[in-house]
Design a protein around this motif. Structure first.
Motif, mmCIF file in Angstrom:
data_model
loop_
_atom_site.group_PDB
_atom_site.id
_atom_site.type_symbol
_atom_site.label_atom_id
_atom_site.label_comp_id
_atom_site.label_asym_id
_atom_site.label_seq_id
_atom_site.Cartn_x
_atom_site.Cartn_y
_atom_site.Cartn_z
ATOM 1 N N GLU A 246 8.301 -5.032 -1.981
ATOM 2 C CA GLU A 246 8.388 -4.943 -3.437
ATOM 3 C C GLU A 246 7.756 -6.179 -4.082
ATOM 4 O OE1 GLU A 246 11.814 -4.597 -6.958
ATOM 5 O OE2 GLU A 246 12.385 -4.688 -4.843
ATOM 6 N N VAL A 247 8.066 -7.349 -3.525
ATOM 7 C CA VAL A 247 7.506 -8.591 -4.048
ATOM 8 C C VAL A 247 5.985 -8.609 -3.878
ATOM 9 C CG1 VAL A 247 7.416 -11.103 -3.726
ATOM 10 C CG2 VAL A 247 9.619 -9.900 -3.664
ATOM 11 N N ALA A 248 5.499 -8.116 -2.732
ATOM 12 C CA ALA A 248 4.052 -8.087 -2.478
ATOM 13 C C ALA A 248 3.331 -7.272 -3.547
ATOM 14 C CB ALA A 248 3.775 -7.505 -1.097
ATOM 15 N N LYS A 249 3.936 -6.185 -3.987
ATOM 16 C CA LYS A 249 3.336 -5.362 -5.045
ATOM 17 C C LYS A 249 3.396 -6.072 -6.389
ATOM 18 C CE LYS A 249 4.614 -1.005 -2.807
ATOM 19 N NZ LYS A 249 5.483 0.188 -2.903
ATOM 20 N N LEU A 250 4.535 -6.701 -6.675
ATOM 21 C CA LEU A 250 4.701 -7.377 -7.961
ATOM 22 C C LEU A 250 3.755 -8.570 -8.103
ATOM 23 C CD1 LEU A 250 8.611 -7.367 -8.230
ATOM 24 C CD2 LEU A 250 6.998 -5.887 -9.447
ATOM 25 N N ARG A 251 3.466 -9.244 -6.978
ATOM 26 C CA ARG A 251 2.600 -10.426 -7.018
ATOM 27 C C ARG A 251 1.200 -10.104 -7.545
ATOM 28 N NH1 ARG A 251 0.712 -12.337 -2.851
ATOM 29 N NH2 ARG A 251 0.430 -14.470 -3.541
ATOM 30 N N THR A 252 0.740 -8.882 -7.326
ATOM 31 C CA THR A 252 -0.637 -8.541 -7.687
ATOM 32 C C THR A 252 -0.726 -7.682 -8.949
ATOM 33 O OG1 THR A 252 -0.565 -6.638 -6.172
ATOM 34 C CG2 THR A 252 -1.429 -8.706 -5.310
ATOM 35 N N LEU A 253 0.354 -7.615 -9.722
ATOM 36 C CA LEU A 253 0.304 -6.835 -10.959
ATOM 37 C C LEU A 253 -0.724 -7.393 -11.937
ATOM 38 C CD1 LEU A 253 4.019 -5.940 -11.800
ATOM 39 C CD2 LEU A 253 2.270 -4.535 -10.721
ATOM 40 N N GLU A 254 -0.921 -8.717 -11.910
ATOM 41 C CA GLU A 254 -1.885 -9.315 -12.828
ATOM 42 C C GLU A 254 -3.307 -8.842 -12.549
ATOM 43 O OE1 GLU A 254 -3.443 -13.309 -12.290
ATOM 44 O OE2 GLU A 254 -1.952 -13.629 -10.744
ATOM 45 N N ASN A 255 -3.562 -8.339 -11.332
ATOM 46 C CA ASN A 255 -4.893 -7.821 -11.017
ATOM 47 C C ASN A 255 -5.205 -6.565 -11.821
ATOM 48 O OD1 ASN A 255 -4.811 -9.828 -9.127
ATOM 49 N ND2 ASN A 255 -4.716 -8.485 -7.351
ATOM 50 N N LYS A 256 -4.140 -5.865 -12.252
ATOM 51 C CA LYS A 256 -4.270 -4.629 -13.015
ATOM 52 C C LYS A 256 -5.188 -3.651 -12.291
ATOM 53 C CE LYS A 256 -3.629 -7.224 -17.302
ATOM 54 N NZ LYS A 256 -2.202 -7.035 -17.381
ATOM 55 N N GLN A 257 -4.929 -3.486 -10.983
ATOM 56 C CA GLN A 257 -5.743 -2.606 -10.163
ATOM 57 C C GLN A 257 -4.836 -1.572 -9.519
ATOM 58 O OE1 GLN A 257 -9.177 -3.796 -9.045
ATOM 59 N NE2 GLN A 257 -9.113 -5.850 -9.833
ATOM 60 N N HIS A 258 -5.295 -0.320 -9.539
ATOM 61 C CA HIS A 258 -4.505 0.786 -9.003
ATOM 62 C C HIS A 258 -5.011 1.106 -7.598
ATOM 63 C CE1 HIS A 258 -1.736 4.114 -9.286
ATOM 64 N NE2 HIS A 258 -2.691 4.994 -9.049
ATOM 65 N N ILE A 259 -4.211 0.804 -6.584
ATOM 66 C CA ILE A 259 -4.666 0.877 -5.201
ATOM 67 C C ILE A 259 -4.548 2.281 -4.608
ATOM 68 C CG2 ILE A 259 -4.296 -0.051 -2.872
ATOM 69 C CD1 ILE A 259 -5.402 -2.037 -4.883
ATOM 70 N N ALA A 260 -3.487 3.003 -4.978
ATOM 71 C CA ALA A 260 -3.181 4.249 -4.271
ATOM 72 C C ALA A 260 -3.990 5.450 -4.757
ATOM 73 C CB ALA A 260 -1.685 4.556 -4.407
ATOM 74 N N GLU A 261 -4.741 5.333 -5.835
ATOM 75 C CA GLU A 261 -5.479 6.472 -6.382
ATOM 76 C C GLU A 261 -6.576 6.925 -5.428
ATOM 77 O OE1 GLU A 261 -6.455 9.480 -8.363
ATOM 78 O OE2 GLU A 261 -4.997 8.172 -9.360
ATOM 79 N N THR A 262 -6.621 8.238 -5.139
ATOM 80 C CA THR A 262 -7.641 8.763 -4.221
ATOM 81 C C THR A 262 -8.584 9.754 -4.892
ATOM 82 O OG1 THR A 262 -6.135 10.528 -3.488
ATOM 83 C CG2 THR A 262 -6.160 8.480 -2.191
ATOM 84 N N HIS A 263 -8.319 10.134 -6.161
ATOM 85 C CA HIS A 263 -9.194 11.074 -6.863
ATOM 86 C C HIS A 263 -10.456 10.358 -7.352
ATOM 87 C CE1 HIS A 263 -6.232 14.210 -6.739
ATOM 88 N NE2 HIS A 263 -5.330 13.436 -7.316
#
Length: 491
Positions: A246-263
Motif C-alpha cells: 500500500e505504501v509503495a503505491k502511495l509513494r508514487t501518487l505524485e507521478n500521476k501515472q496509471h500503471i494498470a491500464e491495458t486498453h
C-alpha cells in the motif's frame, strides 16, 4: 479499445473533486524504497551492463580476429553495427506494446533469455550474412530494455528519486565495460601466449568466439534471476508485506501515472504526436545516438588507430568507466536541485571539447588524443536526461507506451546513421565522423536549454490557470499529462 464515453467518464470523474488518500510515515516510505532498491536496482544494473556488453562485444572482437575470420571489409563491419539497430527499430513497437499487453517482468525475462542465447550463437557465425542475421535479431530483442525500465521506474519511484536511479543503472553500461574489456584482454593474452609457445595448451576456440559465449551465458543467467526476483506489479511483490505494498503505491501518487491500464486509447496517441516536448525528447535522442552508434562499434578501432597494440587497446577501453561516475554525480545533482535539463549541460560541453581534441590534435600526440577520446564519451548524458523525462513527464498509459516507441525509433535512427559516418577513406583518424560528433552535441546543448524553458513555461501557465496542484486528488484514473490539471513537469 474503450469507447469515447468511458474516456469522458474518467475525465469527469477526475474533476469531480479530491479523494482522500491514506498517509504513510517517512520511515515506512524509506523502508519500501530500500527494499525496491535491493531487488530492482541490481537487476536493472545487470541488464544495462549486459546490454552494453552484448552490443559492444563486436568492437572487442573487431581487434581479436572476427574481421579476419569472416573476411569483413570496413564497410561490412560498419553495416554489422547498423543492422543491429535495424533490428532494434523493427522491435520498438512490438516490445513496447508487449510490455503493456503481457506481465511486464515475465515478458522482460523471456526476452533477456532469448537475447543471451542469440549472443552465444554469434560464436557459430563464420560469414558476413550469418553475422548480419544474428546482429539483427540481437537488436530486435534488446528493444525490450527501454520499455521495461520506463515502466518499472514510473511504478516504483517518485519523481524526486527517478533521476538518481536511472543514473545508477544507466551508469552500468560503462561499468560493464570493465568486465568486458577484462575478459577480452584475458582471452586475447591467452591466445597470444599459446601461439608463441608460452602456454602448455591451445584454446579450443578462437578468443573472439569465447567472449560471445561467456557474455551470452551470463545474460541467460540474469534473465532467469529476473524471472524469480522481479514482480510484474507492486501487488505481486513477494518481498513486501500488505502494508508495504500500500505504501509503495502511495509513494508514487505524485507521478500521476496509471500503471494498470491495458486498453489502447487513440486520443492519447494524438496528444503525443502534437506535444512539442515529445519532439524535443526525440531530437535529443537521435542527436545523442548518432555519435553513440559510431563509437559503440568503432571504439576499439579508433584507439588501435592511435598507435596502441591490440592488448593495450582492450585494457584502455576500461577507462571509459569514468563516465559512470559522471552520470551518477550528474543525476544526483539533478535530483537535489530539481533541474535535470540544465544538469546535463556541463558534461555535454566536456564531450564537445574531447571530440575536438581527437579531431584537431596531431596524430603523434596519442596520449592527448586518447584523453580527448575519453572526454568525448560524455555525450551519453543527454541520452539519460531524456530517458528520465520519459518516466516522469509523460503520463497516460497509452501515451507513455507510444512515446517510448517513438524514443526507440529515434534511438535506432541515430544508431543507424552513426556507423555510416565512418568510411574506409577517412581512417584511421575518421575526421568527418568526429566533426559530426561535435555538431550533434552542440545542437543538443540548445535543445536542453529549450526544454528547460518550455517545461518552466508550461508549469507557470498551469499554476496561473488552475492554481497550485492538488496533492490528494484521484490519481487512479488514466489521464495524460495534458489532461491532468494537477500535473507539473520536472525541469
Amino acid at each position: 479499445m474503450p469507447s469515447t464515453e468511458i474516456d469522458k467518464e474518467e475525465v469527469s470523474h477526475a474533476e469531480d473533486g479530491p479523494t482522500p488518500v491514506p498517509s504513510f510515515t517517512e520511515a515506512e516510505g524509506k523502508r519500501v524504497r530500500r527494499k525496491a532498491d535491493f531487488v530492482l536496482l541490481p537487476m536493472f544494473c545487470a541488464i544495462y551492463a549486459l546490454g552494453f556488453l552484448d552490443k559492444t562485444a563486436l568492437t572487442y572482437a573487431s581487434v581479436m580476429g572476427i574481421r579476419t575470420a569472416a573476411k569483413l571489409t570496413v564497410g561490412q563491419y560498419a553495416w554489422l553495427g547498423s543492422i543491429y539497430f535495424f533490428g532494434y527499430l523493427v522491435g520498438c513497437y512490438p516490445m513496447a506494446i508487449g510490455h503493456q499487453r503481457f506481465p511486464a517482468a515475465k515478458f522482460t525475462s523471456a526476452t533477456i533469455i532469448l537475447w543471451g542465447a542469440t549472443t552465444m550463437s554469434t560464436a557459430a557465425c563464420s560469414t558476413y550474412p550469418q553475422l548480419m542475421g544474428v546482429r539483427f535479431l540481437l537488436g530486435f530483442l534488446e528493444a525490450t530494455i527501454t520499455p521495461a525500465t520506463v515502466m518499472f521506474t514510473a511504478e516504483w519511484y517518485n519523481k524526486s528519486e527517478q533521476a538518481t536511479r536511472v543514473g545508477i543503472w544507466g551508469s552500468f553500461s560503462t561499468w560493464g565495460g570493465i568486465l568486458g574489456a577484462g575478459v577480452a584482454y584475458g582471452l586475447s593474452m591467452r591466445e597470444v601466449e599459446a601461439r608463441w609457445g608460452n602456454s602448455g595448451t591451445v584454446m579450443a576456440i578462437a578468443s573472439w568466439k569465447a567472449i560471445f559465449i561467456f557474455l551470452g551465458g551470463l545474460t541467460i543467467l540474469i534473465g532467469l534471476l529476473f524471472l524469480f526476483l522481479v514482480p510484474d506489479t507492486i501487488d505481486g511483490a513477494r518481498f513486501l508485506s500488505p502494508r508495504e505494498k500500500e505504501v509503495a503505491k502511495l509513494r508514487t501518487l505524485e507521478n500521476k501515472q496509471h500503471i494498470a491500464e491495458t486498453h489502447w486509447k487513440w486520443y492519447q496517441v494524438r496528444e503525443a504526436l502534437l506535444d512539442p516536448a515529445v519532439w524535443l525528447l526525440c531530437m535529443i535522442i537521435v542527436l545523442s545516438f548518432i555519435p553513440n552508434g559510431g563509437i559503440t562499434n568503432f571504439y576499439a578501432i579508433i584507439v588501435l588507430g592511435m598507435g596502441f597494440t591490440v592488448q593495450e587497446t582492450l585494457l584502455l577501453s576500461m577507462a571509459n568507466a569514468w563516465l559512470s561516475i559522471g552520470l551518477i554525480v550528474t543525476f544526483w545533482t539533478a535530483d537535489k536541485i530539481r533541474c535535470r535539463s540544465l544538469a546535463g549541460i556541463p558534461l555535454t560541453i566536456v564531450s564537445i571539447i574531447g571530440a575536438t581534441m581527437v579531431w584537431a590534435l596531431p596524430r603523434n600526440q596519442k596520449i592527448a588524443r586518447l584523453a580527448g577520446f575519453y572526454l568525448s564519451l560524455a555525450f551519453a548524458i543527454p541520452t539519460f536526461v531524456a530517458m528520465t523525462f520519459l518516466t516522469s513527464n509523460i503520463a497516460g498509459r497509452t501515451k507513455k507506451t507510444f512515446v517510448t516507441g517513438m524514443i526507440l525509433v529515434f534511438n535506432c535512427t541515430g544508431n543507424l546513421i552513426g556507423p555510416q559516418t565512418f568510411r574506409d577513406k577517412d581512417g584511421p583518424v575518421y575526421a568527418p565522423a568526429l566533426l559530426t560528433f561535435v555538431i550533434c552535441n552542440a545542437i543538443n546543448l540548445v535543445l536542453l536549454v529549450t526544454m528547460f524553458f518550455y517545461y518552466r513555461w508550461q508549469n507557470a501557465k498551469r499554476d496561473r490557470l488552475y492554481g497550485k496542484p492538488v496533492a490528494d486528488e484521484d490519481h487512479f484514473v488514466d489521464l495524460t499529462d495534458g489532461e491532468n490539471k494537477s500535473f507539473r513537469y520536472v525541469l
